[in-house]
Design a protein around this motif. Structure first.
Motif, PDB file in Angstrom:
ATOM      1  N   ILE A 334       0.841  -1.208   0.000  1.00 13.18           N
ATOM      2  CA  ILE A 334       0.000   0.000   0.000  1.00 13.18           C
ATOM      3  C   ILE A 334       0.871   1.251   0.000  1.00 13.18           C
ATOM      4  CG2 ILE A 334      -1.550   1.377   1.458  1.00 13.18           C
ATOM      5  CD1 ILE A 334      -2.911  -1.314   2.225  1.00 13.18           C
ATOM      6  N   ALA A 335       1.900   1.271   0.867  1.00 14.69           N
ATOM      7  CA  ALA A 335       2.784   2.440   0.936  1.00 14.69           C
ATOM      8  C   ALA A 335       3.428   2.710  -0.421  1.00 14.69           C
ATOM      9  CB  ALA A 335       3.852   2.221   2.003  1.00 14.69           C
ATOM     10  N   ARG A 336       3.837   1.656  -1.107  1.00 17.56           N
ATOM     11  CA  ARG A 336       4.458   1.824  -2.424  1.00 17.56           C
ATOM     12  C   ARG A 336       3.438   2.303  -3.450  1.00 17.56           C
ATOM     13  NH1 ARG A 336       5.172  -2.022  -6.768  1.00 17.56           N
ATOM     14  NH2 ARG A 336       6.647  -1.165  -8.268  1.00 17.56           N
ATOM     15  N   GLN A 337       2.232   1.735  -3.438  1.00 17.60           N
ATOM     16  CA  GLN A 337       1.211   2.121  -4.410  1.00 17.60           C
ATOM     17  C   GLN A 337       0.781   3.576  -4.232  1.00 17.60           C
ATOM     18  OE1 GLN A 337       0.011   0.491  -7.095  1.00 17.60           O
ATOM     19  NE2 GLN A 337       1.523  -1.103  -6.657  1.00 17.60           N
ATOM     20  N   LEU A 338       0.745   4.059  -2.993  1.00 14.29           N
ATOM     21  CA  LEU A 338       0.387   5.459  -2.759  1.00 14.29           C
ATOM     22  C   LEU A 338       1.375   6.387  -3.453  1.00 14.29           C
ATOM     23  CD1 LEU A 338      -0.636   5.465   1.028  1.00 14.29           C
ATOM     24  CD2 LEU A 338      -2.124   5.381  -0.971  1.00 14.29           C
ATOM     25  N   ARG A 339       2.665   6.009  -3.418  1.00 12.07           N
ATOM     26  CA  ARG A 339       3.694   6.837  -4.055  1.00 12.07           C
ATOM     27  C   ARG A 339       3.654   6.692  -5.572  1.00 12.07           C
ATOM     28  NH1 ARG A 339       9.479   6.058  -1.330  1.00 12.07           N
ATOM     29  NH2 ARG A 339       9.937   7.805  -2.735  1.00 12.07           N
ATOM     30  N   VAL A 340       3.581   5.447  -6.056  1.00  9.28           N
ATOM     31  CA  VAL A 340       3.602   5.216  -7.509  1.00  9.28           C
ATOM     32  C   VAL A 340       2.404   5.887  -8.172  1.00  9.28           C
ATOM     33  CG1 VAL A 340       3.412   3.467  -9.313  1.00  9.28           C
ATOM     34  CG2 VAL A 340       4.921   3.075  -7.364  1.00  9.28           C
ATOM     35  N   ARG A 341       1.227   5.732  -7.571  1.00  6.98           N
ATOM     36  CA  ARG A 341       0.000   6.297  -8.152  1.00  6.98           C
ATOM     37  C   ARG A 341      -0.222   7.750  -7.742  1.00  6.98           C
ATOM     38  NH1 ARG A 341      -4.145   1.659  -8.973  1.00  6.98           N
ATOM     39  NH2 ARG A 341      -2.827  -0.184  -8.896  1.00  6.98           N
ATOM     40  N   ASN A 342       0.578   8.234  -6.776  1.00  5.95           N
ATOM     41  CA  ASN A 342       0.438   9.582  -6.220  1.00  5.95           C
ATOM     42  C   ASN A 342      -0.990   9.828  -5.743  1.00  5.95           C
ATOM     43  OD1 ASN A 342       1.303  12.142  -5.408  1.00  5.95           O
ATOM     44  ND2 ASN A 342       0.587  13.065  -7.310  1.00  5.95           N
ATOM     45  N   LEU A 343      -1.474   8.935  -4.897  1.00  6.54           N
ATOM     46  CA  LEU A 343      -2.818   9.066  -4.344  1.00  6.54           C
ATOM     47  C   LEU A 343      -2.771   9.978  -3.125  1.00  6.54           C
ATOM     48  CD1 LEU A 343      -3.897   5.324  -4.567  1.00  6.54           C
ATOM     49  CD2 LEU A 343      -4.510   7.175  -6.127  1.00  6.54           C
ATOM     50  N   GLY A 344      -3.701  10.922  -3.044  1.00 11.81           N
ATOM     51  CA  GLY A 344      -3.717  11.859  -1.926  1.00 11.81           C
ATOM     52  C   GLY A 344      -5.115  12.083  -1.404  1.00 11.81           C
ATOM     53  N   GLY A 345      -5.230  12.984  -0.425  1.00  6.75           N
ATOM     54  CA  GLY A 345      -6.518  13.256   0.194  1.00  6.75           C
ATOM     55  C   GLY A 345      -6.847  12.206   1.243  1.00  6.75           C
ATOM     56  N   ARG A 365       2.222  -0.834  12.841  1.00  8.01           N
ATOM     57  CA  ARG A 365       3.639  -0.428  12.876  1.00  8.01           C
ATOM     58  C   ARG A 365       4.291  -0.614  11.511  1.00  8.01           C
ATOM     59  NH1 ARG A 365       3.758  -2.966  18.123  1.00  8.01           N
ATOM     60  NH2 ARG A 365       4.581  -4.878  17.165  1.00  8.01           N
ATOM     61  N   ALA A 366       3.958  -1.715  10.840  1.00 13.68           N
ATOM     62  CA  ALA A 366       4.530  -1.976   9.509  1.00 13.68           C
ATOM     63  C   ALA A 366       4.108  -0.898   8.517  1.00 13.68           C
ATOM     64  CB  ALA A 366       4.090  -3.351   9.011  1.00 13.68           C
ATOM     65  N   LEU A 367       2.848  -0.451   8.611  1.00 15.17           N
ATOM     66  CA  LEU A 367       2.353   0.592   7.713  1.00 15.17           C
ATOM     67  C   LEU A 367       3.050   1.920   7.986  1.00 15.17           C
ATOM     68  CD1 LEU A 367       0.323   1.516   5.539  1.00 15.17           C
ATOM     69  CD2 LEU A 367      -1.313   1.941   7.387  1.00 15.17           C
ATOM     70  N   VAL A 368       3.162   2.277   9.267  1.00  9.64           N
ATOM     71  CA  VAL A 368       3.826   3.536   9.636  1.00  9.64           C
ATOM     72  C   VAL A 368       5.277   3.531   9.162  1.00  9.64           C
ATOM     73  CG1 VAL A 368       4.621   4.939  11.581  1.00  9.64           C
ATOM     74  CG2 VAL A 368       2.308   3.979  11.600  1.00  9.64           C
ATOM     75  N   LYS A 369       5.968   2.407   9.361  1.00 10.12           N
ATOM     76  CA  LYS A 369       7.373   2.309   8.956  1.00 10.12           C
ATOM     77  C   LYS A 369       7.518   2.418   7.441  1.00 10.12           C
ATOM     78  CE  LYS A 369      11.503  -0.584   9.523  1.00 10.12           C
ATOM     79  NZ  LYS A 369      12.312   0.534  10.020  1.00 10.12           N
ATOM     80  N   ALA A 370       6.614   1.764   6.706  1.00  9.86           N
ATOM     81  CA  ALA A 370       6.684   1.807   5.240  1.00  9.86           C
ATOM     82  C   ALA A 370       6.438   3.215   4.710  1.00  9.86           C
ATOM     83  CB  ALA A 370       5.672   0.832   4.643  1.00  9.86           C
ATOM     84  N   LEU A 371       5.612   3.990   5.421  1.00 10.40           N
ATOM     85  CA  LEU A 371       5.286   5.347   4.972  1.00 10.40           C
ATOM     86  C   LEU A 371       6.368   6.363   5.338  1.00 10.40           C
ATOM     87  CD1 LEU A 371       1.473   5.447   5.791  1.00 10.40           C
ATOM     88  CD2 LEU A 371       2.492   5.578   3.520  1.00 10.40           C
TER      89      LEU A 371
END
Length: 493
Positions: A334-345, A365-371
């Protein structure tokens, strides 16, 4: 962690890919006939003040009027510096219709919304951000080492004293400045001072709506903002762009000149590194996980939702362990897809339900670390009882899908269309309506091939009953230009 920057420049567009350990992390696209305006400074005219919204619309010469909120406006004193009032002023006190104002684009126009503006002007260089209308001196929050923060502030103060920089504006030390010396700060200060003098001269001379400063081209901004010790290669497939980047590196980051490489291979640069395929994948709804699970990503006007599924993964242990493994893998994806797709809001993450609270904490914790690697600022809530995580991610430009896609003319963006069965029943109702209104004995139905085939096959019995009921003959004609939902019932001789 090794990184590479790939730069593809053509006459039509510029594309930049950031690769980390062989995986695409971010993609930037700038089309030359529709380039972004974040960072550009305009001399604009207030066209409408909205007291109910505490905002105003400003004409800056773009297709849509831009938007500015009262919180993004600061009054300017006689010396040209921003005045910070203890009590916030209303939009009517700050602006009036017809007033000219100097503004900077903070967020590009997205979908139906115009660009977001601010009067807090900034000019970036490699190591510093110059605040020409502020006296504030500070450091990027991403510089976490306290000793390095103190050292950088001392070096900057030394440079400001050396340059006799008093009452000439403020600075913010950028994350990229880690490890720089007072001499390097001095170079940036002199460059920014010259740049602001030119911009200010344009502001003083202009009497109409105009652009007074344009940000650097995409490939120059990326090199300026993203190059770091982790970047091992910068590959460019344009000779002209490569020369510009080389000159910039020689002037500001000489130790990185050796990282620059001109690519002249027969195979396109993005094909060679598999970027074209990654871009196409990023336009789809489904993202497959290595474990066999998947993500379903849906972007709407209000928010983006990401649903995590186990898919074909059944695991080798109990169900809880299977769910945990899938959710942990999904958090990184998810963290990678947010950056690749540039999803915001606003973004809602629907993880697979976990009963064990420790498992929930591990996934969070894994999500926070990935972000943490994401340069865009984000805010995350804990996992709710429904297994949902609510988060926000700063949005300054259009998402990848908004840049590359347009709404489907058939379904008008719904993602689905009426089934042939539904259209057949609509045709039957239309036949009934026309039969009551007109005396003609023959009706002609024009529809798409798939609908006509269903009328003459699966719905043939119903059609025969209908013709007997209305006492009319119904003929059919395939209209190849019609979509599945389109049809016409007309009177025929």
């Amino acid at each position: 962690m090794s990184e590479e920057i790939l730069i593809n420049v053509t006459a039509l567009e510029t594309r930049v890919a950031l690769i980390e350990n062989g995986l695409l992390q971010e993609i930037f696209i700038e089309r030359h006939n529709h380039r972004g305006h974040v960072g550009d400074i305009f001399y604009g005219k207030v066209v409408r003040v909205m007291p109910g919204m505490e905002a105003a619309f400003v004409d800056i010469g773009l297709e849509k009027a831009a938007f500015i909120h009262a919180s993004d406006i600061a009054a300017i004193d006689a010396d040209g510096f921003e005045v910070r009032d203890a009590q916030p002023q209303s939009i009517q006190q700050l602006l009036r219709e017809g007033q000219f104002i100097v503004v900077q684009v903070a967020k590009d126009a997205i979908s139906t919304k115009g660009a977001r503006l601010t009067t807090h002007l900034t000019l970036p260089s490699r190591n510093l951000v110059y605040l020409p209308r502020s006296k504030h001196v500070g450091l990027s929050q991403r510089l976490e080492d306290e000793q390095e923060r103190q050292r950088l502030m001392e070096q900057l103060q030394h440079s400001l004293e050396r340059e006799s920089w008093e009452e000439c504006g403020g600075f913010i030390v950028r994350t990229a400045a880690e490890g720089v010396t007072a001499d390097e700060f001095s170079e940036d200060i002199r460059y920014l001072h010259r740049l602001w003098l030119k911009v200010n001269q344009r502001i003083e001379k202009t009497k109409k709506i105009s652009t007074v400063y344009r940000e650097e081209p995409l490939y120059m901004r990326i090199v300026r903002d993203l190059i770091s010790p982790q970047v091992e290669k910068i590959r460019v497939d344009s000779g002209h762009s490569q020369k510009e980047i080389k000159q910039f590196l020689q002037d500001f980051i000489p130790e990185s000149v050796a990282k620059l490489e001109a690519y002249g291979g027969d195979r396109p640069l993005f094909d060679l590194f598999g970027i074209e395929g990654e871009i196409n994948k990023a336009l789809g709804r489904q993202v497959m996980l290595k474990s066999g699970g998947d993500l379903i990503i849906d972007q709407t006007e209000a928010m983006t939702t990401i649903d995590v599924n186990t898919g074909g993964y059944i695991g080798s242990k109990n169900h809880a362990e299977t769910v945990l493994k899938t959710n942990l893998e999904a958090a990184a994806a998810i963290a990678r897809q947010l950056r690749v797709r540039n999803l915001g809001g606003i973004i809602i993450l629907d993880f697979i339900d976990m009963i064990d609270e420790e498992h929930q904490r591990q996934v969070h914790r894994a999500l926070v670390k990935a972000l943490e690697k994401d340069p865009a600022r984000s805010s995350i809530t804990g996992i709710s009882e429904l297994g949902l995580v609510e988060m926000t991610r700063k949005r300054t430009r259009e998402s990848l899908g908004q840049i590359l896609n347009s709404p489907c003319p058939v379904c008008e963006g719904r993602g689905t269309q009426k089934s042939p069965e539904t259209v057949c029943y609509e045709i039957f109702r239309e036949i009934m309506r026309i039969a009551r209104a007109y005396e003609n004995k023959v009706l002609l139905v024009m529809a798409s091939e798939v609908v006509v085939e269903r009328l003459l096959d699966e719905e043939s019995a119903t059609l025969a009953e209908l013709q007997e009921l209305v006492a009319k003959t119904v003929k059919f004609e395939v209209e190849p230009m019609y979509t599945q939902e389109q049809f016409d019932v007309v009177l025929s001789g």
